[in-house]
Design a protein around this motif. Sequence first.
Motif, PDB file in Angstrom:
ATOM      1  N   THR A 215       0.850  -1.187   0.000  1.00  0.00           N
ATOM      2  CA  THR A 215       0.000   0.000   0.000  1.00  0.00           C
ATOM      3  C   THR A 215       0.891   1.243   0.000  1.00  0.00           C
ATOM      4  N   ALA A 216       0.329   2.358  -0.422  1.00  0.00           N
ATOM      5  CA  ALA A 216       1.115   3.582  -0.520  1.00  0.00           C
ATOM      6  C   ALA A 216       1.399   4.175   0.858  1.00  0.00           C
ATOM      7  N   HIS A 217       2.557   4.817   0.988  1.00  0.00           N
ATOM      8  CA  HIS A 217       2.938   5.492   2.226  1.00  0.00           C
ATOM      9  C   HIS A 217       3.575   6.834   1.897  1.00  0.00           C
ATOM     10  N   THR A 218       3.702   7.656   2.921  1.00  0.00           N
ATOM     11  CA  THR A 218       4.525   8.854   2.832  1.00  0.00           C
ATOM     12  C   THR A 218       5.449   8.881   4.034  1.00  0.00           C
ATOM     13  N   LEU A 219       6.506   9.642   3.934  1.00  0.00           N
ATOM     14  CA  LEU A 219       7.325   9.952   5.104  1.00  0.00           C
ATOM     15  C   LEU A 219       7.328  11.469   5.193  1.00  0.00           C
TER      16      LEU A 219
ATOM     17  N   THR B  97       5.835  11.120  10.306  1.00  0.00           N
ATOM     18  CA  THR B  97       4.740  10.163  10.269  1.00  0.00           C
ATOM     19  C   THR B  97       4.403   9.851   8.820  1.00  0.00           C
ATOM     20  N   CYS B  98       3.479   8.936   8.640  1.00  0.00           N
ATOM     21  CA  CYS B  98       2.889   8.697   7.321  1.00  0.00           C
ATOM     22  C   CYS B  98       1.537   9.395   7.329  1.00  0.00           C
ATOM     23  N   THR B  99       1.329  10.297   6.381  1.00  0.00           N
ATOM     24  CA  THR B  99       0.070  11.053   6.397  1.00  0.00           C
ATOM     25  C   THR B  99      -1.123  10.161   6.074  1.00  0.00           C
ATOM     26  N   ILE B 100      -0.886   9.043   5.409  1.00  0.00           N
ATOM     27  CA  ILE B 100      -1.980   8.117   5.085  1.00  0.00           C
ATOM     28  C   ILE B 100      -2.302   7.232   6.287  1.00  0.00           C
ATOM     29  N   HIS B 101      -1.274   6.909   7.064  1.00  0.00           N
ATOM     30  CA  HIS B 101      -1.440   6.059   8.250  1.00  0.00           C
ATOM     31  C   HIS B 101      -0.800   6.781   9.439  1.00  0.00           C
ATOM     32  N   PRO B 102      -1.557   7.649  10.097  1.00  0.00           N
ATOM     33  CA  PRO B 102      -0.971   8.506  11.147  1.00  0.00           C
ATOM     34  C   PRO B 102      -0.431   7.737  12.359  1.00  0.00           C
ATOM     35  N   PHE B 103      -0.744   6.447  12.428  1.00  0.00           N
ATOM     36  CA  PHE B 103      -0.194   5.656  13.543  1.00  0.00           C
ATOM     37  C   PHE B 103       1.261   5.276  13.289  1.00  0.00           C
ATOM     38  N   MET B 104       1.743   5.486  12.092  1.00  0.00           N
ATOM     39  CA  MET B 104       3.146   5.202  11.788  1.00  0.00           C
ATOM     40  C   MET B 104       4.003   6.387  12.234  1.00  0.00           C
ATOM     41  N   HIS B 105       5.056   6.072  12.982  1.00  0.00           N
ATOM     42  CA  HIS B 105       5.893   7.142  13.507  1.00  0.00           C
ATOM     43  C   HIS B 105       7.369   6.799  13.368  1.00  0.00           C
TER      44      HIS B 105
END
Length: 136
Positions: A85-89, A122-130
């Motif tokens: 799935t797509a992510h951002t940093l 964070t990942c703006t698509i998955h804000p729980f990623m840090h």
Amino acid sequence: MTLVHRQRVVALLALAVVGAVLTGCSSSSPSNASSPSPAGSSVTSAASSVPAGGTKITISSFKFNPDSLTVAPGQTVTVLNNDSTAHTLTASAGKAFDTGTISPGNSGSFTAPTAPGSYPYTCTIHPFMHGTLIVK
Ligand SMILES: [Cu+2]
């Protein structure tokens, strides 16, 4: 006769002083101009002092790996997305850096801030990623 001669000498000396000042200014301005230009100098120093391709963050299973990375100021960091799935940093505060959306299997990159410090992201698509980027 001697008075006229002295006046000419004075005039010549004045011209010589003006000439010296002018050439002094023009020869010193290039060195002055090169040092206070952070944009140009940081680009060249980043390219020359930091080995290419040394810094990388991999995203897999919705986690940044490593989740804490120390880099040099202005360093380019490559981000590989190993998920399906797509992510951002993206820097959590101040938009200090952002890879934009990285599609599955692709990589993106960002430029580390030049100011030393600790930058949560964070990942703006998955804000729980840090994760945290440390610049020093
Ligand atoms: Cu994500």
